[in-house]
Write an enzyme that holds these catalytic residues in place. Structure first.
Site, PDB file in Angstrom:
ATOM      1  N   HIS A 150       0.827  -1.209   0.000  1.00 12.13           N
ATOM      2  CA  HIS A 150       0.000   0.000   0.000  1.00 12.13           C
ATOM      3  C   HIS A 150       0.863   1.262   0.000  1.00 12.13           C
ATOM      4  CE1 HIS A 150      -2.955  -2.819   2.070  1.00 12.13           C
ATOM      5  NE2 HIS A 150      -3.635  -2.396   1.015  1.00 12.13           N
TER       6      HIS A 150
ATOM      7  N   GLN B  49     -18.519  -5.909  -1.230  1.00  9.84           N
ATOM      8  CA  GLN B  49     -17.665  -6.765  -2.055  1.00  9.84           C
ATOM      9  C   GLN B  49     -17.297  -8.065  -1.364  1.00  9.84           C
ATOM     10  OE1 GLN B  49     -14.488  -3.656  -2.167  1.00  9.84           O
ATOM     11  NE2 GLN B  49     -13.074  -5.375  -1.992  1.00  9.84           N
TER      12      GLN B  49
END
Length: 282
Positions: free
Chosen positions: A37, A61
Site C-alpha cells: 500500500h 464486495q
C-alpha cells in the site's frame, strides 16, 4: 495530513486542490496497510501534488460474512504510516457515508468477471465497481493507483473507467513481496505460524509455472502440475489455478504469439483465502 470523514469534506478538499492547479492522486484501500500500500502512496506522491488515501472496508464486495467480520482493522496504525509515505489527506468514511441507502445498480463486466475471482466470489466485482465509482465521483482524482496483486480487479476497474468515461488514469504498480516471495496482503496478518510457513508455496508454484510457460509447456499441463503441487500441502486447499490471456483473462487452450500470459491462483491456507499472480510477457 488531513483526516476527512465525509464525502462533502473530501469533495471540498480535492476541488480546492484542482482550483489551485494541483494534480490529485487517489489510493483506495481497505486498510491494514503494508509496504505494498505504501508503495502506491509513494508512487502517487511522486506524480501528484495531493495524495488522497481512502480506508474503507467495503461490505458489498464480501460474499463471505465471516471474512468481512475478520478483516483486519487498525485505523490508528494505518494513519501513522501514511503521513511519512506522502499521503496528504486520509478519507475514512462510515458505511452510512458511502451507502446512505442500499445500492441497487448492478454492474456486468461480461467475460472479464466470469472467471477466477468473479466465478468464485459471486457479486464481488459488483461491490468493487460500486464503491470505486462512488469514490471516484467524490474524489475526482487525476490518477488512481492500484496493486497488480489484484490483477483481475485492475482489469475490471480499467473497464469501468472506459465504460463510464471517468476522466482519470489508472496506474497499476507491481506486487510487493516478503523476502520469501509471499505477496503482501492485509489478510496475511491472520495466518498462524504453520500457515505462514507454508504460504511461500503459492509464489513458488507460480514461478515454476511461469518457467514452464516460457518453455512452451501446454497450458493444460502447466495448470495440472500447479494444482497437484498445491494439493500436496496439507494445510492448503486450492480454489483455482488459471493460465490466462493477460488482457482478456480468458483461459488459454494454446499460446498465442505476441500475447502476454497471466498465471493466477487462489487458495485457502489455515482458513485464510489468499490470491497471487505472475505475468509472463510475450
Amino acid at each position: 495530513m488531513q483526516i476527512l470523514t465525509t464525502a462533502a469534506g473530501l469533495q471540498a478538499y480535492t476541488e480546492q486542490a484542482r482550483r489551485a492547479g494541483h494534480r490529485v492522486g487517489l489510493v483506495p484501500t481497505m486498510g491494514a496497510l503494508h509496504a505494498g500500500h505504501l508503495q502506491l502512496v509513494q508512487a502517487a506522491r511522486a506524480e501528484c501534488n495531493e495524495v488522497v488515501t481512502t480506508i474503507f472496508v467495503n461490505p458489498t464486495q464480501f460474499n463471505n460474512a465471516e471474512d468481512f467480520r475478520l478483516y483486519p482493522r487498525v485505523p490508528e496504525a494505518d494513519a501513522e504510516l501514511l503521513g511519512p509515505a506522502g499521503c496528504t489527506a486520509l478519507f475514512v468514511p462510515s458505511v452510512e457515508e458511502i451507502y446512505p441507502q442500499p445500492a441497487v445498480l448492478r454492474f456486468d463486466f461480461g467475460a472479464l468477471e466470469r472467471v477466477m475471482e468473479g466465478a468464485h466470489r459471486p457479486g464481488h466485482f459488483n461491490g468493487v465497481a460500486t464503491v470505486v465509482s462512488k469514490i471516484f465521483h467524490m474524489a475526482r482524482p487525476h490518477r488512481a493507483y492500484f496493486g497488480q496483486k489484484d490483477w483481475q480487479q485492475v482489469a475490471i476497474i480499467r473497464q469501468l473507467v472506459a465504460d463510464l468515461s471517468f476522466d482519470l488514469e489508472i496506474v497499476a504498480c507491481p506486487t510487493i513481496r516478503e523476502a520469501d516471495g509471499l505477496a503482501m496482503s492485509s489478510r496475511n496478518r491472520r495466518l498462524d505460524a504453520a500457515a505462514r510457513a507454508a504460504a511461500p508455496l503459492l509464489y513458488q508454484v507460480l514461478v515454476a509455472a511461469a518457467a514452464q510457460v516460457r518453455q512452451g509447456v501446454s497450458p493444460a499441463q502447466v495448470q495440472a502440475e500447479a494444482e497437484a503441487t498445491l494439493a500436496r500441502e496439507p494445510l492448503l486447499t486450492p480454489e483455482y489455478v488459471e493460465v490466462a490471456d493477460a488482457q482478456t483473462l480468458q483461459p488459454l487452450v494454446e499460446y498465442q504469439p505476441g500475447r502476454a500470459v497471466v498465471l493466477c491462483l487462489a487458495a485457502h491456507l489455515g482458513g485464510v483465502r489468499l490470491i497471487d499472480n505472475v505475468v509472463v510477457d510475450a
